[in-house]
Design a protein around this motif. Sequence first.
Motif, PDB file in Angstrom:
ATOM      1  N   UNK A 112      35.147  39.973  42.678  1.00 48.54           N
ATOM      2  CA  UNK A 112      33.838  39.583  42.174  1.00 48.54           C
ATOM      3  C   UNK A 112      33.332  38.319  42.866  1.00 48.54           C
ATOM      4  N   UNK A 113      32.036  38.267  43.089  1.00 48.54           N
ATOM      5  CA  UNK A 113      31.413  37.068  43.649  1.00 48.54           C
ATOM      6  C   UNK A 113      31.017  36.094  42.549  1.00 48.54           C
ATOM      7  N   UNK A 114      31.014  36.543  41.316  1.00 51.38           N
ATOM      8  CA  UNK A 114      30.643  35.682  40.183  1.00 51.38           C
ATOM      9  C   UNK A 114      31.808  35.593  39.215  1.00 51.38           C
ATOM     10  N   UNK A 115      32.973  35.202  39.739  1.00 54.57           N
ATOM     11  CA  UNK A 115      34.188  35.242  38.930  1.00 54.57           C
ATOM     12  C   UNK A 115      34.129  34.302  37.733  1.00 54.57           C
ATOM     13  N   UNK A 116      33.506  33.136  37.886  1.00 58.89           N
ATOM     14  CA  UNK A 116      33.431  32.186  36.768  1.00 58.89           C
ATOM     15  C   UNK A 116      32.617  32.770  35.622  1.00 58.89           C
ATOM     16  N   UNK A 117      31.466  33.333  35.948  1.00 59.47           N
ATOM     17  CA  UNK A 117      30.613  33.938  34.918  1.00 59.47           C
ATOM     18  C   UNK A 117      31.312  35.129  34.277  1.00 59.47           C
ATOM     19  N   UNK A 118      31.995  35.936  35.088  1.00 57.17           N
ATOM     20  CA  UNK A 118      32.680  37.103  34.548  1.00 57.17           C
ATOM     21  C   UNK A 118      33.869  36.699  33.688  1.00 57.17           C
ATOM     22  N   UNK A 119      34.541  35.615  34.063  1.00 55.31           N
ATOM     23  CA  UNK A 119      35.634  35.108  33.232  1.00 55.31           C
ATOM     24  C   UNK A 119      35.131  34.750  31.845  1.00 55.31           C
ATOM     25  N   UNK A 120      34.002  34.097  31.783  1.00 53.29           N
ATOM     26  CA  UNK A 120      33.415  33.716  30.496  1.00 53.29           C
ATOM     27  C   UNK A 120      33.064  34.958  29.676  1.00 53.29           C
ATOM     28  N   UNK A 121      32.541  35.981  30.349  1.00 50.92           N
ATOM     29  CA  UNK A 121      32.194  37.228  29.662  1.00 50.92           C
ATOM     30  C   UNK A 121      33.442  37.913  29.113  1.00 50.92           C
ATOM     31  N   UNK A 122      34.489  37.946  29.922  1.00 47.29           N
ATOM     32  CA  UNK A 122      35.741  38.572  29.489  1.00 47.29           C
ATOM     33  C   UNK A 122      36.324  37.840  28.294  1.00 47.29           C
ATOM     34  N   UNK A 123      36.338  36.528  28.352  1.00 45.24           N
ATOM     35  CA  UNK A 123      36.888  35.749  27.239  1.00 45.24           C
ATOM     36  C   UNK A 123      36.117  36.010  25.952  1.00 45.24           C
ATOM     37  N   UNK A 124      34.806  36.041  26.061  1.00 51.39           N
ATOM     38  CA  UNK A 124      33.971  36.297  24.882  1.00 51.39           C
ATOM     39  C   UNK A 124      34.231  37.689  24.323  1.00 51.39           C
ATOM     40  N   UNK A 125      34.268  38.681  25.185  1.00 49.30           N
ATOM     41  CA  UNK A 125      34.507  40.047  24.715  1.00 49.30           C
ATOM     42  C   UNK A 125      35.907  40.192  24.124  1.00 49.30           C
ATOM     43  N   UNK A 126      36.883  39.549  24.744  1.00 52.03           N
ATOM     44  CA  UNK A 126      38.241  39.625  24.218  1.00 52.03           C
ATOM     45  C   UNK A 126      38.310  39.057  22.808  1.00 52.03           C
ATOM     46  N   UNK A 127      37.668  37.925  22.598  1.00 58.04           N
ATOM     47  CA  UNK A 127      37.727  37.256  21.296  1.00 58.04           C
ATOM     48  C   UNK A 127      36.868  37.937  20.235  1.00 58.04           C
ATOM     49  N   UNK A 128      35.752  38.515  20.650  1.00 60.45           N
ATOM     50  CA  UNK A 128      34.799  39.035  19.671  1.00 60.45           C
ATOM     51  C   UNK A 128      34.867  40.552  19.489  1.00 60.45           C
ATOM     52  N   UNK A 129      35.294  41.271  20.529  1.00 62.67           N
ATOM     53  CA  UNK A 129      35.265  42.735  20.457  1.00 62.67           C
ATOM     54  C   UNK A 129      36.654  43.359  20.360  1.00 62.67           C
ATOM     55  N   UNK A 130      37.590  42.864  21.139  1.00 61.67           N
ATOM     56  CA  UNK A 130      38.882  43.542  21.272  1.00 61.67           C
ATOM     57  C   UNK A 130      39.987  42.954  20.390  1.00 61.67           C
TER      58      UNK A 130
END
Length: 223
Positions: A112-130
């Motif tokens: 990914x070229x936007x790894x920082x932004x995607x990391x934030x998205x993954x963390x949020x989804x992990x905590x809130x969805x999964x």
Amino acid sequence: MAGKVVLHYFNGRGKMESIRWLLTVAEVDFVEVYLTKREQYLELLSDGSLMFQQVPMVEIDGMKLIQTKAILNYIAEKYNLHGKDIKDRVKINMYSEGLMDLMEMIMTLPFSQDSKEKLETIETKAKERYLPVFEKAMTEAVYLVGGKLSMADVLLLECTLMLEEKFTGILGDFRNVKSFQGRMTEIPAIREFLKPGSKRKPQPDERLLKEVVEVLHIKLPIP
């Protein structure tokens, strides 16, 4: 290598890592053929080994299996890690596919070229969805489905370890999941798999990324 389970993939995690985990828990020995050159991939294509021109590919029981979910389901069925009946299996598959969705987000990060932004998205989804799903499921349970070890448990452990590599302390608010993780790591086969020098692969590095791009002639996503 007749009679042995043979894994054809890169010398890295990717989608093969869940297969390695499941075979390890099933206590099935396997050997690996690493793809390091374009010619190896082309040879697999030319001899018809890759139905949809994709890896991972696993040789088992005289078959050449592709598609990660199909491979995992076959191993789970063969080694009694898929529940006692059809209702157990569909629950196991729902949990497993959710976990695989989350892990795939992490797998594609190096591309990914936007790894920082995607990391934030993954963390949020992990905590809130999964993670809330599994925290609730483990409230009064030792295993996710049917009171016995299944493929879903193995993938949950793999996923939580991947999350902790990226987000220190992410399980702090998920005590049931953290306790589950601790229990799972005491299983002898898993304990050995987590030791240095095992067949477990490290996080991807530049060498692996270069090989994937060169062998498959692609940039995104990781196969």
